[in-house]
Write a protein that holds these residues in place. Structure first.
Motif, short mmCIF file in Angstrom:
data_model
loop_
_atom_site.label_atom_id
_atom_site.label_comp_id
_atom_site.label_asym_id
_atom_site.label_seq_id
_atom_site.Cartn_x
_atom_site.Cartn_y
_atom_site.Cartn_z
N ASP A 130 -5.22 5.84 12.31
CA ASP A 130 -6.55 5.25 12.47
C ASP A 130 -6.54 4.03 13.40
O ASP A 130 -7.61 3.61 13.85
CB ASP A 130 -7.11 4.82 11.10
N ASN A 151 -7.15 3.79 7.05
CA ASN A 151 -6.46 4.41 5.92
C ASN A 151 -5.04 4.84 6.26
O ASN A 151 -4.17 4.86 5.40
CB ASN A 151 -7.25 5.64 5.44
N ASN A 152 -4.82 5.21 7.53
CA ASN A 152 -3.55 5.76 7.96
C ASN A 152 -3.15 5.12 9.29
O ASN A 152 -4.01 4.63 10.04
CB ASN A 152 -3.66 7.28 8.17
N ARG A 212 0.07 4.36 0.98
CA ARG A 212 -0.07 5.16 2.19
C ARG A 212 0.33 4.39 3.45
O ARG A 212 0.76 4.98 4.43
CB ARG A 212 -1.52 5.64 2.35
N ASP A 257 -9.57 -3.15 4.40
CA ASP A 257 -9.27 -2.14 5.42
C ASP A 257 -10.53 -1.68 6.14
O ASP A 257 -10.56 -0.62 6.75
CB ASP A 257 -8.55 -0.94 4.80
N LYS A 274 -12.54 12.16 -2.20
CA LYS A 274 -11.83 12.17 -0.93
C LYS A 274 -11.91 13.55 -0.26
O LYS A 274 -11.55 13.69 0.90
CB LYS A 274 -10.37 11.76 -1.13
N GLU A 279 -12.69 3.27 8.48
CA GLU A 279 -11.76 2.47 7.69
C GLU A 279 -10.34 2.75 8.17
O GLU A 279 -10.04 3.82 8.70
CB GLU A 279 -11.88 2.83 6.21
N LYS A 337 -0.32 -2.92 5.56
CA LYS A 337 -1.55 -2.65 6.31
C LYS A 337 -2.37 -3.90 6.64
O LYS A 337 -2.87 -4.03 7.77
CB LYS A 337 -2.39 -1.63 5.54
N SER A 372 0.84 -1.19 0.00
CA SER A 372 0.00 0.00 0.00
C SER A 372 0.88 1.25 0.00
O SER A 372 1.87 1.33 0.73
CB SER A 372 -0.90 0.00 1.24
#
Length: 266
Positions: free
Chosen positions: A252, A248-249, A15, A105, A171, A246, A19, A13
């Motif tokens: 999170d 995403n980072n 980002r 995710d 987004k 979700e 993950k 991924s």
């Protein structure tokens, strides 16, 4: 109608590398990887005939098989989860009426999101794809806005026509709002939930087309369907008191762990 759920997962991924194998602590302190929690979410949905993890990475394959998941190996050429779902369907045989993409995710996806999504597509033959949307309250909307100010993607938003046909996904936080909202206020912003239900023919059209400009700009795979004129149904779902977020980072992870604790999910 037979239903296949595919959980696409990749290690590389942009980002958040690795993950799917990130460990998330549950309410009792036990840890399960993101991919296992997403698989458990898929298995909880009723009316599903088969659930598979689709990946190109042997590390993800080994972990997934270790907790009992069926795994389909796909190529590293897949540019997104939808393409990976199409490749998994081809490997398994085109014997399903509906293919659900539950992205790896989204471990907090409630079972009824998947069930209502499939029901919506069954009831609307004029649509090729369906995806859930969730009306936000002020707390969630303000969280999205805070993330955007910090340069993070906090969630994807959707706008749709009166017949629930998707007009756009972004987004950025859309539509424009001329006011601020309290945490408990209902807002006109809809959070797009990262789950899709496709008819196999729509998947075939998708992989035959080139990525669209908007898809590449936004980094949102579903925009290719809009670009090729495939009608996408937005199915409004209810949270029923459940929190949803979700991964995403890296930021999170504590959010999701807090939600798991609050929901009593081990």
């Amino acid at each position: 109608m037979s239903v296949l759920v595919v959980i696409p997962a990749r290690f590389a991924s942009t980002r958040y590398p690795g993950k799917p194998l990130v460990a998330l602590k549950g309410a009792d302190g036990s840890q399960k990887t993101l991919i296992e929690r997403s698989w458990l979410a898929a298995k909880a949905a009723g009316g599903v005939d088969r659930v598979v993890v689709a990946t190109d990475d042997t590390r993800i394959r080994d972990v997934a098989q270790g907790f009992g998941a069926e795994v389909v190996m796909t190529s590293s050429d897949c540019r997104n989860g939808t393409e990976r779902c199409a490749e998994a369907l081809a490997a398994l045989g085109d014997n399903y009426d509906i293919v659900v993409n539950l992205q790896g995710d989204a471990p907090l996806t409630p079972a009824w999101f998947v069930e209502e999504l499939v029901a919506g597509l069954r009831a609307a033959p004029q649509f090729d794809v369906a995806t859930p949307v969730l009306r936000t309250h002020g707390a969630a909307l303000n969280g999205f806005l805070e993330d955007r100010r910090a340069g993070r993607v906090g969630g994807t938003t959707a706008v749709f026509a009166a017949d629930k046909r998707a007009l756009y996904f972004s987004k950025e936080v859309i539509p424009y709002r001329g006011k601020t909202y309290g945490d408990d206020d209902e807002t006109p912003v809809f959070h797009h939930v990262g789950v899709y239900a496709y008819r196999p023919a729509a998947l075939a059209r998708y992989v035959a087309a080139q990525p669209s400009i908007l898809e590449e700009l936004e980094g949102l795979e579903q925009l290719r369907f809009l670009d090729i004129g495939a009608p996408v149904l937005c199915v409004e779902v209810e949270a029923r008191g459940r929190a949803f977020w979700e991964l995403n980072n890296p930021e999170d992870v504590p959010r999701i762990e807090t939600m798991l604790f609050q929901m009593g999910v081990n």
